[in-house]
Design an enzyme around this catalytic site. Structure first.
Site, PDB file in Angstrom:
ATOM      1  N   ASP A 150      61.840  72.285  36.631  1.00 35.99           N
ATOM      2  CA  ASP A 150      61.876  71.627  37.926  1.00 35.99           C
ATOM      3  C   ASP A 150      62.910  70.514  37.849  1.00 35.99           C
ATOM      4  O   ASP A 150      63.295  70.096  36.755  1.00 35.99           O
ATOM      5  CB  ASP A 150      60.484  71.069  38.265  1.00 35.99           C
ATOM      6  CG  ASP A 150      60.361  70.776  39.759  1.00 35.99           C
ATOM      7  OD1 ASP A 150      59.312  70.265  40.174  1.00 35.99           O
ATOM      8  OD2 ASP A 150      61.325  71.065  40.500  1.00 35.99           O
ATOM      9  N   ASP A 207      54.036  78.826  40.141  1.00 34.65           N
ATOM     10  CA  ASP A 207      53.658  78.057  38.937  1.00 34.65           C
ATOM     11  C   ASP A 207      52.251  77.530  39.159  1.00 34.65           C
ATOM     12  O   ASP A 207      51.786  77.437  40.302  1.00 34.65           O
ATOM     13  CB  ASP A 207      54.602  76.867  38.745  1.00 34.65           C
ATOM     14  CG  ASP A 207      54.353  75.819  39.810  1.00 34.65           C
ATOM     15  OD1 ASP A 207      55.102  75.809  40.800  1.00 34.65           O
ATOM     16  OD2 ASP A 207      53.372  75.060  39.691  1.00 34.65           O
ATOM     17  N   CYS A 227      36.295  90.477  30.798  1.00 33.75           N
ATOM     18  CA  CYS A 227      37.592  90.066  30.257  1.00 33.75           C
ATOM     19  C   CYS A 227      37.692  90.498  28.809  1.00 33.75           C
ATOM     20  O   CYS A 227      36.719  90.410  28.051  1.00 33.75           O
ATOM     21  CB  CYS A 227      37.710  88.536  30.348  1.00 33.75           C
ATOM     22  SG  CYS A 227      39.263  87.890  29.689  1.00 33.75           S
ATOM     23  N   CYS A 268      39.997  89.225  26.613  1.00 36.20           N
ATOM     24  CA  CYS A 268      40.864  88.294  25.875  1.00 36.20           C
ATOM     25  C   CYS A 268      40.206  87.896  24.556  1.00 36.20           C
ATOM     26  O   CYS A 268      39.010  88.135  24.323  1.00 36.20           O
ATOM     27  CB  CYS A 268      41.160  87.057  26.721  1.00 36.20           C
ATOM     28  SG  CYS A 268      39.900  85.774  26.654  1.00 36.20           S
ATOM     29  N   CYS A 326      36.964  85.837  24.967  1.00 37.52           N
ATOM     30  CA  CYS A 326      35.801  86.580  25.496  1.00 37.52           C
ATOM     31  C   CYS A 326      35.300  87.630  24.521  1.00 37.52           C
ATOM     32  O   CYS A 326      34.121  87.992  24.548  1.00 37.52           O
ATOM     33  CB  CYS A 326      36.162  87.215  26.834  1.00 37.52           C
ATOM     34  SG  CYS A 326      36.444  85.945  28.079  1.00 37.52           S
ATOM     35  N   HIS A 337      41.801  81.845  27.530  1.00 35.88           N
ATOM     36  CA  HIS A 337      41.170  82.690  28.564  1.00 35.88           C
ATOM     37  C   HIS A 337      41.829  82.493  29.939  1.00 35.88           C
ATOM     38  O   HIS A 337      42.169  83.468  30.631  1.00 35.88           O
ATOM     39  CB  HIS A 337      39.669  82.403  28.680  1.00 35.88           C
ATOM     40  CG  HIS A 337      39.091  83.043  29.895  1.00 35.88           C
ATOM     41  ND1 HIS A 337      38.801  84.393  29.984  1.00 35.88           N
ATOM     42  CD2 HIS A 337      38.828  82.539  31.128  1.00 35.88           C
ATOM     43  CE1 HIS A 337      38.377  84.692  31.192  1.00 35.88           C
ATOM     44  NE2 HIS A 337      38.384  83.588  31.914  1.00 35.88           N
TER      45      HIS A 337
HETATM   46  C1  LIG Z   1      56.502  72.003  34.925  1.00 32.78           C
HETATM   47  C2  LIG Z   1      56.407  72.052  36.428  1.00 32.78           C
HETATM   48  C3  LIG Z   1      55.296  71.533  37.086  1.00 32.78           C
HETATM   49  C4  LIG Z   1      55.207  71.590  38.487  1.00 32.78           C
HETATM   50  C5  LIG Z   1      56.238  72.171  39.221  1.00 32.78           C
HETATM   51  C6  LIG Z   1      56.157  72.223  40.737  1.00 32.78           C
HETATM   52  C7  LIG Z   1      56.263  70.830  41.317  1.00 32.78           C
HETATM   53  C8  LIG Z   1      56.267  70.837  42.837  1.00 32.78           C
HETATM   54  C9  LIG Z   1      55.064  70.993  43.532  1.00 32.78           C
HETATM   55  N1  LIG Z   1      53.795  71.107  43.047  1.00 32.78           N
HETATM   56  C10 LIG Z   1      52.982  71.182  44.143  1.00 32.78           C
HETATM   57  N2  LIG Z   1      53.707  71.142  45.289  1.00 32.78           N
HETATM   58  C11 LIG Z   1      55.025  71.005  44.933  1.00 32.78           C
HETATM   59  C12 LIG Z   1      56.198  70.871  45.706  1.00 32.78           C
HETATM   60  C13 LIG Z   1      57.414  70.691  45.025  1.00 32.78           C
HETATM   61  C14 LIG Z   1      58.649  70.490  45.750  1.00 32.78           C
HETATM   62  O1  LIG Z   1      58.678  70.479  46.997  1.00 32.78           O
HETATM   63  N3  LIG Z   1      59.772  70.316  45.035  1.00 32.78           N
HETATM   64  C15 LIG Z   1      59.783  70.312  43.682  1.00 32.78           C
HETATM   65  N4  LIG Z   1      60.954  70.126  43.031  1.00 32.78           N
HETATM   66  N5  LIG Z   1      58.658  70.507  42.944  1.00 32.78           N
HETATM   67  C16 LIG Z   1      57.470  70.687  43.587  1.00 32.78           C
HETATM   68  C17 LIG Z   1      57.352  72.684  38.578  1.00 32.78           C
HETATM   69  C18 LIG Z   1      57.441  72.630  37.182  1.00 32.78           C
HETATM   70 ZN   LIG Z   2      38.692  85.967  28.609  1.00 37.18          ZN
END
Ligand SMILES: Cc1ccc(CCc2c3nc[nH]c3cc3c(=O)[nH]c(N)nc23)cc1
Ligand SMILES: [Zn+2]
Length: 371
Positions: A92, A266, A304, A306, A309, A335
Site C-alpha cells: 500500500d 486484502d 476443515c 488444515c 483442525c 486455520h
Molecule cells: C498491508 C496493508 C494493509 C491494509 C491495506 C488497505 C488499506 C486501505 C483500507 N483499508 C480499509 N479501507 C481502506 C481504504 C484504503 C484507501 O482508500 N486507500 C489506501 N491506500 N488504502 C486503503 C493495504 C495493505
Molecule cells: Zn482449520
C-alpha cells in the site's frame, strides 16, 4: 510486466475468474491476500503462508518507511529477499496508514506531513516519496499515493479530496520509472457520492493504469451503502484489468466484493482475530479462548482439513490462550488463513461451474449470515 487474463465471466453476476501474471508468479483470481504489515504475516513463516495456499501477500509502505527504513530493505536486496517470500507482493502507498495511525498530520497539495506514531518525529510522505519507497521495497504491485477520506464527509470535502487524489495519481504515474517490474495501480475515491465515484474512475482510467483499486470504503459505512457504491464503481473500470477492493474484512464482504466484479481483496482479520482467540469456521465464528471449550475435545472446525483442525482440539487451543502461549496465535492464524484461501478457491470453482450464487447462499446459511 503485469498481465491480466479474464478466464470466465459468471452469467448472472459480475463475478469473474482470471489470472494475474507477475514477475514472481501467477495469481489465480478471485484472491484473498493475507496482510504482512511489517514484512511478516504475524507469527507465520513464509513457508507456512505458502503451504496454506496464499498466493500474494501485502505489506505497508508507512510502517516500513518508519522502521527499518527503505534504505535497509534496499540494501537487503528488496522485500522478497529480506522476508524470504518469493511470491508476488503488493504494497500500500502509505496514505491510508498516515491517517489511521499518525498524529497531527497536515495535508497540502505537495503531500502529507505527520508525526511518527513510534517516536513522534516529523515525517513527510508525498506521491514521489511513496513511489520511491515502494521502488526500494521492490513489490510487484504498488499503489498510488491517495487520501482515503473519512466517513462521513461532506460532498465538498470529498470532491476536493478526490480531485487532489487524482492529481497525486498523475504525479505517481509520471514519477514511476520501474514499470517493467512494478505495476502501479490507481485508487478510485469519491466517498459515498456516485457522481464523484464516476469522475474519479473515469479520470484514472484515462491515465491507463495496469490495475485499479476501489478505495475509500470499509471506513465505517453501513454495508448496504458500501455494496451499492462498490457495484456502481466497478462498472466504470475496464474488464481487462484487475480490480482490488481495499480493506474488506469478513467472509460476507468477500462474497459481495466478488459478486460485484472485484478480483483481489486484502484482509487483516485472519491474523488479527486469531490473536484475540477467534476463528472463522464453516459454522460461523468460534471464540476459541472461551472457557466453555475447556473440555471440548472436538476439532476447531470439523469441515476443515488444515493442520490445526487435523491435530488439535478446542480444549487444547483454549488452554493455550488461557496460559498466553504463543502457539495459540499460530494455530488460529494457520486455520484462519487457510479458511479464507480455501473460501476464495471454492468461490473461484463455483464461478467456473456457474453456481456462484448457490454457493454464496449455501455458505451464508452454514456460517449463519442472513442474506
Ligand atoms: C498491508 C496493508 C494493509 C491494509 C491495506 C488497505 C488499506 C486501505 C483500507 N483499508 C480499509 N479501507 C481502506 C481504504 C484504503 C484507501 O482508500 N486507500 C489506501 N491506500 N488504502 C486503503 C493495504 C495493505
Ligand atoms: Zn482449520
Amino acid at each position: 510486466m503485469l498481465e491480466y487474463k479474464l478466464i470466465k465471466k459468471s452469467k448472472d453476476t459480475k463475478a469473474r475468474v482470471g489470472e494475474i501474471k507477475t514477475n514472481h508468479g501467477i495469481i489465480k483470481t478471485p484472491v484473498f491476500m493475507p496482510v504482512g504489515t511489517r514484512a511478516t504475516v504475524k507469527t507465520m513463516t513464509p513457508e507456512e503462508v505458502k503451504d496454506l495456499g496464499a498466493q500474494i501477500i501485502l505489506s505497508n509502505t508507512y510502517h516500513l518507511f518508519l522502521r527499518p527504513g527503505p534504505e535497509i530493505i534496499e540494501k537487503a536486496g528488496g522485500l522478497h529477499k529480506f522476508m524470504n517470500w518469493h511470491g508476488p507482493i503488493l504494497t500500500d502507498s502509505g496514505g491510508f496508514q498516515v491517517f489511521s495511525l499518525s498524529a497531527n498530520r497536515k495535508i497540502t497539495e505537495e503531500g502529507v506531513t505527520f508525526r511518527s506514531h513510534i517516536d513522534g518525529s516529523k515525517q513527510f510522505l508525498s506521491p514521489e516519496v511513496s513511489i520511491d519507497v515502494q521502488n526500494s521495497l521492490g513489490s510487484d504491485i504498488i499503489m498510488a499515493f491517495d487520501e482515503c477520506a473519512p466517513y462521513p464527509a461532506t460532498y465538498e470535502y470529498i470532491e476536493h479530496s478526490m480531485n487532489r487524489t487524482t492529481r497525486w495519481a498523475k504525479r505517481c504515474k509520471d514519477h514511476h520509472k520501474n514499470t517493467d517490474n512494478q505495476a502501479l495501480f490507481g485508487i478510485v475515491q469519491g466517498g459515498m457520492y456516485k457522481d464523484l465515484r464516476k469522475k474519479s474512475a473515469e479520470d484514472l482510467v484515462a491515465m491507463d493504469f495496469p490495475g485499479y483499486a476501489v478505495g475509500g470504503l470499509s471506513v465505517g459505512e453501513p454495508k448496504d451503502i458500501m455494496v451499492d457504491i462498490l457495484d456502481y464503481t466497478t462498472d466504470f473500470l475496464p474488464e481487462d484489468k484487475p480490480r482490488y477492493l481495499m480493506g474488506v474484512g469478513t467472509p460476507d464482504y468477500l462474497f459481495e466484493a466478488v459478486e460485484h466484479g472485484i478480483d483481489m481483496a486484502d484482509c487483516v482479520l485472519p491474523t488479527r482475530i486469531a490473536r484475540n482467540g477467534t476463528a472463522m469456521t464453516s459454522v460461523g465464528r468460534v471464540i476459541a479462548k472461551n472457557g466453555k471449550y475447556k473440555e471440548d475435545f472436538t476439532s476447531l472446525d470439523e469441515n476443515c482439513d488444515c493442520y490445526t483442525c487435523k491435530n488439535y482440539t478446542k480444549a487444547y487451543i483454549r488452554h493455550l490462550f488461557n496460559v498466553n502461549e504463543i502457539l495459540a496465535y499460530r494455530l488460529l492464524s494457520i486455520h484462519n488463513i487457510y479458511f479464507l484461501t480455501k473460501l476464495m478457491e471454492n468461490i473461484r470453482n463455483a464461478i467456473l461451474e456457474d453456481r456462484f450464487l448457490e454457493y454464496k447462499k449455501e455458505f451464508y446459511e452454514s456460517y449463519g449470515y442472513e442474506d
